[in-house]
Motif scaffolding. Structure first.
Motif, PDB file in Angstrom:
ATOM      1  N   THR A 160       0.834  -1.212   0.000  1.00 59.67           N
ATOM      2  CA  THR A 160       0.000   0.000   0.000  1.00 59.67           C
ATOM      3  C   THR A 160       0.862   1.253   0.000  1.00 59.67           C
ATOM      4  O   THR A 160       2.012   1.230   0.444  1.00 59.67           O
ATOM      5  CB  THR A 160      -0.924   0.044   1.231  1.00 59.67           C
ATOM      6  OG1 THR A 160      -0.119   0.141   2.414  1.00 59.67           O
ATOM      7  CG2 THR A 160      -1.815  -1.183   1.307  1.00 59.67           C
ATOM      8  N   PHE A 161       0.268   2.333  -0.475  1.00 63.77           N
ATOM      9  CA  PHE A 161       0.973   3.616  -0.461  1.00 63.77           C
ATOM     10  C   PHE A 161       1.223   4.045   0.980  1.00 63.77           C
ATOM     11  O   PHE A 161       2.299   4.536   1.320  1.00 63.77           O
ATOM     12  CB  PHE A 161       0.155   4.666  -1.221  1.00 63.77           C
ATOM     13  CG  PHE A 161       0.913   5.933  -1.492  1.00 63.77           C
ATOM     14  CD1 PHE A 161       1.863   5.992  -2.498  1.00 63.77           C
ATOM     15  CD2 PHE A 161       0.689   7.076  -0.738  1.00 63.77           C
ATOM     16  CE1 PHE A 161       2.576   7.151  -2.753  1.00 63.77           C
ATOM     17  CE2 PHE A 161       1.391   8.249  -0.987  1.00 63.77           C
ATOM     18  CZ  PHE A 161       2.339   8.276  -2.002  1.00 63.77           C
ATOM     19  N   SER A 180       2.754  13.952  -3.525  1.00 67.06           N
ATOM     20  CA  SER A 180       1.513  13.524  -4.192  1.00 67.06           C
ATOM     21  C   SER A 180       0.723  14.699  -4.728  1.00 67.06           C
ATOM     22  O   SER A 180       0.163  14.641  -5.820  1.00 67.06           O
ATOM     23  CB  SER A 180       0.625  12.747  -3.217  1.00 67.06           C
ATOM     24  OG  SER A 180       1.214  11.528  -2.895  1.00 67.06           O
ATOM     25  N   THR A 219       2.434   8.397  -9.379  1.00 64.70           N
ATOM     26  CA  THR A 219       1.341   7.703 -10.081  1.00 64.70           C
ATOM     27  C   THR A 219       1.706   6.247 -10.322  1.00 64.70           C
ATOM     28  O   THR A 219       0.881   5.345 -10.116  1.00 64.70           O
ATOM     29  CB  THR A 219       1.040   8.404 -11.422  1.00 64.70           C
ATOM     30  OG1 THR A 219       0.657   9.754 -11.147  1.00 64.70           O
ATOM     31  CG2 THR A 219      -0.062   7.699 -12.182  1.00 64.70           C
ATOM     32  N   LYS A 234       1.415   4.332  -7.030  1.00 61.32           N
ATOM     33  CA  LYS A 234       0.009   4.091  -6.663  1.00 61.32           C
ATOM     34  C   LYS A 234      -0.619   3.024  -7.562  1.00 61.32           C
ATOM     35  O   LYS A 234      -1.388   2.178  -7.087  1.00 61.32           O
ATOM     36  CB  LYS A 234      -0.778   5.397  -6.718  1.00 61.32           C
ATOM     37  CG  LYS A 234      -0.420   6.331  -5.569  1.00 61.32           C
ATOM     38  CD  LYS A 234      -1.227   7.603  -5.604  1.00 61.32           C
ATOM     39  CE  LYS A 234      -0.896   8.480  -4.406  1.00 61.32           C
ATOM     40  NZ  LYS A 234      -1.676   9.719  -4.368  1.00 61.32           N
ATOM     41  N   LYS A 235      -0.289   3.044  -8.846  1.00 61.68           N
ATOM     42  CA  LYS A 235      -0.815   2.020  -9.761  1.00 61.68           C
ATOM     43  C   LYS A 235      -0.265   0.638  -9.417  1.00 61.68           C
ATOM     44  O   LYS A 235      -0.984  -0.354  -9.483  1.00 61.68           O
ATOM     45  CB  LYS A 235      -0.501   2.377 -11.212  1.00 61.68           C
ATOM     46  CG  LYS A 235      -1.378   3.476 -11.765  1.00 61.68           C
ATOM     47  CD  LYS A 235      -1.054   3.758 -13.221  1.00 61.68           C
ATOM     48  CE  LYS A 235      -1.969   4.828 -13.781  1.00 61.68           C
ATOM     49  NZ  LYS A 235      -1.686   5.109 -15.201  1.00 61.68           N
ATOM     50  N   CYS A 243       0.619  -0.385  -6.454  1.00 57.56           N
ATOM     51  CA  CYS A 243      -0.105  -0.809  -5.250  1.00 57.56           C
ATOM     52  C   CYS A 243      -1.490  -1.326  -5.633  1.00 57.56           C
ATOM     53  O   CYS A 243      -1.925  -2.389  -5.168  1.00 57.56           O
ATOM     54  CB  CYS A 243      -0.241   0.355  -4.262  1.00 57.56           C
ATOM     55  SG  CYS A 243       1.315   0.899  -3.533  1.00 57.56           S
TER      56      CYS A 243
END
Length: 142
Positions: free
Chosen positions: A51-52, A72, A87, A90-91, A93
């Motif tokens: 996870t982020f 962010s 980005t 996050k993608k 994750c």
């Protein structure tokens, strides 16, 4: 290790994320079960979601930085070079958790909520109770 106020380059941020992923793989959680009549303990390693927020905690634990919020949000346009890496992180994750839930590795309901994939439809049924249930519509006209 001294605390940095920033991460020097977007490439350094990506390297740190890769280190976090390896750290999570190398440090699984364990499911403990007691087997047999003697209750022999068996520990099964379980992969954990990436996870982020977990990445931010990892960076804090390493004494690097305690929050990626400015990166962010690209606060004051100071972090525009980091936006593609943020980005990408996050993608990664999202994909890791989606795939893990898809194959039953992670709890699908928890992951769906975390990823915002829950269908939030609300249905409302109204039933009005008549004030005088013994009186029918046709009886009023008489």
């Amino acid at each position: 290790m001294p605390k940095h106020k920033y991460i020097e380059t977007p490439d350094k941020l990506w390297d740190l994320f890769e280190q976090y992923v390896l750290h999570e793989k190398d440090n699984p959680m364990f499911k403990v079960e007691y087997v047999g009549k003697d209750g022999r303990i068996e520990k099964t390693p379980l992969e954990t979601p990436i996870t982020f927020e977990g990445f931010e905690c990892y960076l804090e634990d390493k004494g690097i930085i305690n929050d990626l919020g400015d990166y962010s949000s690209n606060k004051n346009d100071k972090y525009s070079g980091y936006s593609t890496i943020i980005t990408r992180i996050k993608k990664n994750c999202f994909v890791h958790n989606y795939k893990g839930a898809s194959v039953g590795l992670f709890n699908a309901n928890l992951i769906a909520k975390k990823l915002g994939l829950i269908d939030k439809q609300q249905h409302e049924i109204k039933y009005e109770q008549p004030l005088f249930p013994d009186v029918q519509e046709n009886d009023r006209d008489q």
